[in-house]
Scaffold this motif. Structure first.
Motif, PDB file in Angstrom:
ATOM      1  N   ARG A 153      -8.544 -19.145  -3.905  1.00 26.60           N
ATOM      2  CA  ARG A 153      -9.222 -18.549  -3.110  1.00 26.60           C
ATOM      3  C   ARG A 153      -9.091 -18.674  -1.795  1.00 26.60           C
ATOM      4  N   VAL A 154      -9.201 -19.978  -1.333  1.00 31.55           N
ATOM      5  CA  VAL A 154      -9.019 -20.394   0.163  1.00 31.55           C
ATOM      6  C   VAL A 154      -7.588 -19.904   0.660  1.00 31.55           C
ATOM      7  N   ALA A 155      -6.577 -20.022  -0.326  1.00 31.47           N
ATOM      8  CA  ALA A 155      -5.138 -19.627   0.078  1.00 31.47           C
ATOM      9  C   ALA A 155      -5.052 -18.120   0.312  1.00 31.47           C
ATOM     10  N   HIS A 156      -5.765 -17.349  -0.656  1.00 33.72           N
ATOM     11  CA  HIS A 156      -5.690 -16.000  -0.134  1.00 33.72           C
ATOM     12  C   HIS A 156      -6.360 -15.514   1.037  1.00 33.72           C
ATOM     13  N   THR A 157      -7.484 -16.262   1.323  1.00 33.71           N
ATOM     14  CA  THR A 157      -8.248 -15.917   2.449  1.00 33.71           C
ATOM     15  C   THR A 157      -7.402 -16.028   3.672  1.00 33.71           C
ATOM     16  N   MET A 158      -6.622 -17.160   3.599  1.00 34.52           N
ATOM     17  CA  MET A 158      -5.867 -17.652   4.752  1.00 34.52           C
ATOM     18  C   MET A 158      -4.772 -16.332   4.994  1.00 34.52           C
ATOM     19  N   VAL A 161      -6.529 -14.017   7.213  1.00 30.94           N
ATOM     20  CA  VAL A 161      -6.679 -14.462   8.550  1.00 30.94           C
ATOM     21  C   VAL A 161      -5.240 -14.093   9.331  1.00 30.94           C
ATOM     22  N   PHE A 162      -4.063 -14.546   8.495  1.00 26.21           N
ATOM     23  CA  PHE A 162      -2.808 -14.575   9.111  1.00 26.21           C
ATOM     24  C   PHE A 162      -2.582 -13.122   9.461  1.00 26.21           C
ATOM     25  N   ALA A 163      -2.722 -12.013   8.655  1.00 23.96           N
ATOM     26  CA  ALA A 163      -2.554 -10.664   9.056  1.00 23.96           C
ATOM     27  C   ALA A 163      -3.214 -10.374  10.415  1.00 23.96           C
ATOM     28  N   ALA A 164      -4.505 -10.930  10.444  1.00 26.45           N
ATOM     29  CA  ALA A 164      -5.258 -10.369  11.789  1.00 26.45           C
ATOM     30  C   ALA A 164      -4.344 -11.347  12.907  1.00 26.45           C
ATOM     31  N   GLY A 171      -5.168  -6.525   5.006  1.00 25.08           N
ATOM     32  CA  GLY A 171      -4.257  -6.441   3.543  1.00 25.08           C
ATOM     33  C   GLY A 171      -2.989  -6.288   3.475  1.00 25.08           C
ATOM     34  N   TYR A 172      -2.332  -6.709   4.757  1.00 19.49           N
ATOM     35  CA  TYR A 172      -0.799  -6.368   4.719  1.00 19.49           C
ATOM     36  C   TYR A 172      -0.215  -7.330   3.666  1.00 19.49           C
ATOM     37  N   PHE A 173      -0.365  -8.634   3.501  1.00 20.25           N
ATOM     38  CA  PHE A 173       0.252  -9.418   2.688  1.00 20.25           C
ATOM     39  C   PHE A 173      -0.220  -9.084   1.134  1.00 20.25           C
ATOM     40  N   ASP A 174      -1.037  -8.344   0.854  1.00 22.73           N
ATOM     41  CA  ASP A 174      -1.820  -8.388  -0.582  1.00 22.73           C
ATOM     42  C   ASP A 174      -0.705  -8.010  -1.372  1.00 22.73           C
ATOM     43  N   ARG A 175       0.252  -7.003  -1.140  1.00 21.41           N
ATOM     44  CA  ARG A 175       1.247  -6.437  -2.010  1.00 21.41           C
ATOM     45  C   ARG A 175       2.228  -7.789  -2.357  1.00 21.41           C
ATOM     46  N   PHE A 176       2.168  -8.757  -1.523  1.00 20.01           N
ATOM     47  CA  PHE A 176       3.304  -9.811  -1.591  1.00 20.01           C
ATOM     48  C   PHE A 176       2.465 -11.095  -2.652  1.00 20.01           C
ATOM     49  N   ILE A 177       1.299 -10.841  -2.884  1.00 17.49           N
ATOM     50  CA  ILE A 177       0.757 -11.816  -3.467  1.00 17.49           C
ATOM     51  C   ILE A 177      -0.278 -11.444  -4.657  1.00 17.49           C
ATOM     52  N   GLU A 291       9.554 -11.541  -7.212  1.00 21.32           N
ATOM     53  CA  GLU A 291      10.539 -10.527  -7.014  1.00 21.32           C
ATOM     54  C   GLU A 291      10.394 -10.017  -5.440  1.00 21.32           C
ATOM     55  N   ALA A 292       9.388 -10.545  -4.709  1.00 23.54           N
ATOM     56  CA  ALA A 292       9.261  -9.944  -3.564  1.00 23.54           C
ATOM     57  C   ALA A 292      10.256 -10.226  -2.584  1.00 23.54           C
ATOM     58  N   VAL A 293      10.852  -9.303  -1.623  1.00 22.89           N
ATOM     59  CA  VAL A 293      11.906  -9.594  -0.687  1.00 22.89           C
ATOM     60  C   VAL A 293      10.993 -10.224   0.429  1.00 22.89           C
ATOM     61  N   ILE A 294      11.219 -11.181   1.022  1.00 21.01           N
ATOM     62  CA  ILE A 294      10.928 -11.784   2.302  1.00 21.01           C
ATOM     63  C   ILE A 294      11.891 -11.632   3.492  1.00 21.01           C
ATOM     64  N   GLU A 295      11.623 -10.711   4.208  1.00 26.36           N
ATOM     65  CA  GLU A 295      12.351 -10.380   5.593  1.00 26.36           C
ATOM     66  C   GLU A 295      11.399 -10.426   6.772  1.00 26.36           C
ATOM     67  N   THR A 296      12.296 -10.766   8.082  1.00 30.01           N
ATOM     68  CA  THR A 296      11.502 -10.761   9.253  1.00 30.01           C
ATOM     69  C   THR A 296      10.576  -9.435   9.533  1.00 30.01           C
ATOM     70  N   LEU A 297       9.447 -10.054   9.851  1.00 30.33           N
ATOM     71  CA  LEU A 297       8.351  -8.788  10.189  1.00 30.33           C
ATOM     72  C   LEU A 297       8.980  -7.995  11.370  1.00 30.33           C
TER      73      LEU A 297
END
Length: 345
Positions: A153-158, A161-164, A171-177, A291-297
């Protein structure tokens, strides 16, 4: 400037807070992520009894006889179960050629989420491996799982915070996690008398960066953890009262094009009053969907990306092949260069 790991109260995100209070937390996190790569968080909302029960479970497992613990070893690719002392070399996850000896004396027990946790999805069992639980300790699974859920829960909360902090949509990172690789590693740093001969190369855990998106670390207030500062020197770090340590992994460094760094850290033999003492920790790793692809924002590309796109699963498997199977990682030249620079006189 003196090295410092900032303490940040995130209760605006865990217990309800105004938009202004959340914005303040996001600014503090961005500052810490840009300058140190580590932070301490209070207001995480994990109840003291949950932590106490978890610590008891950890103690009970590591107190088992070595032959009992060895029953719960798994293949290196599984990243589950027991790892005995001197069976891993974390530096090899960065491909550092000088770290070829299995010299990390910590022992560990790993658990994580499994393919069965996500019914209806066809997930690779090598990435979402089954857990093993010690039959000798019937309460172990419940105690450990209770803390695991809270750390998750804490990790997902972070990530919220990261998105902000990165000026991304809510919720930007939600689809990756939404079906992420997650692993919690419980560590025990102890040297029974006569078990290991101390020499100049011995480390509790060799220098390394964490692999994924974010790490939530519970640890004893015992010396040992060291973080590499911008001055290329190693600095001692101990958690503050009631705080958890948070640090960023390689995938977040890739996403942000090193606006935020996955900071190098290591664990040295914990010495108190001239003697090696026991130290415990538990690191919860949120790594993302396999399967998520990580590339530069897009907001972090600048004059060009330092990293090619990679899937979470491919990245994690390569790192584990180094640390657990002794195959030096050839896909981490930037991180390896930082290790070698830190070791220069």
């Amino acid at each position: 400037m003196a090295f410092e790991v900032p303490v940040i109260d995130i209760s605006a995100y865990t217990a309800g807070g105004s938009a202004a209070e959340r914005a303040t937390v996001a600014r503090q996190v961005d500052e810490a992520a840009r300058t140190v790569g580590f932070m301490q968080i209070r207001g995480h909302g994990i109840a003291a009894p949950t932590l106490d029960e978890f610590a008891c479970a950890l103690d009970e497992f590591f107190a088992l006889a070595p032959e009992v613990k060895h029953r719960y070893r798994t293949p290196p690719t599984a990243n589950r179960g027991y790892s005995p002392p001197q069976s891993e070399s974390l530096s090899l996850s960065l491909g550092v050629a000088s770290a070829t000896r299995m010299n990390d004396y910590f022992e560990a027990f790993n658990i994580g989420n499994t393919a069965a946790d996500f019914p209806g999805l066809d997930l690779p069992p090598i990435d979402y491996a089954e857990n093993v639980w010690p039959a000798e300790l019937p309460a172990f699974q419940d105690r450990v799982s209770a803390y695991y859920r809270e750390a998750a829960r804490v990790a997902h909360t972070m990530t919220t915070v990261f998105a902000a902090a990165l000026d991304l949509p809510d919720g930007y990172f939600d689809r990756f996690i939404d079906h992420p690789l997650e692993v919690m590693r419980m560590n025990n740093y102890a040297l029974p008398p006569g078990a290991v001969e101390l020499d100049g190369e011995l480390k509790g855990m060799g220098e390394h960066t964490d692999y994924g998106i974010v790490t939530v670390l519970w640890a004893d207030q015992v010396p040992g953890l060291q973080v590499l500062g911008a001055d290329r020197r190693w600095h001692d770090v101990q958690p503050a009262d009631d705080a958890l340590l948070i640090n960023l992994g390689d995938l977040m460094a890739r996403w942000t094009n090193e606006r935020w760094l996955s900071t190098l850290h290591r664990v040295m033999p914990p010495i108190v009053d001239g003697a090696i003492t026991r130290r415990r920790s538990a690191a919860f790793f949120l790594d993302g969907n396999a399967e998520a692809v990580i590339e530069t924002l897009p907001s972090c590309v600048g004059t060009g990306s330092r990293y090619a796109p990679i899937t979470v699963g491919e990245h994690i498997r390569t790192k584990l092949a180094g640390s657990r199977a002794g195959q030096p990682n050839t896909n981490a030249p930037r991180e390896a260069a930082r290790v070698l620079a830190a070791n220069e006189p």
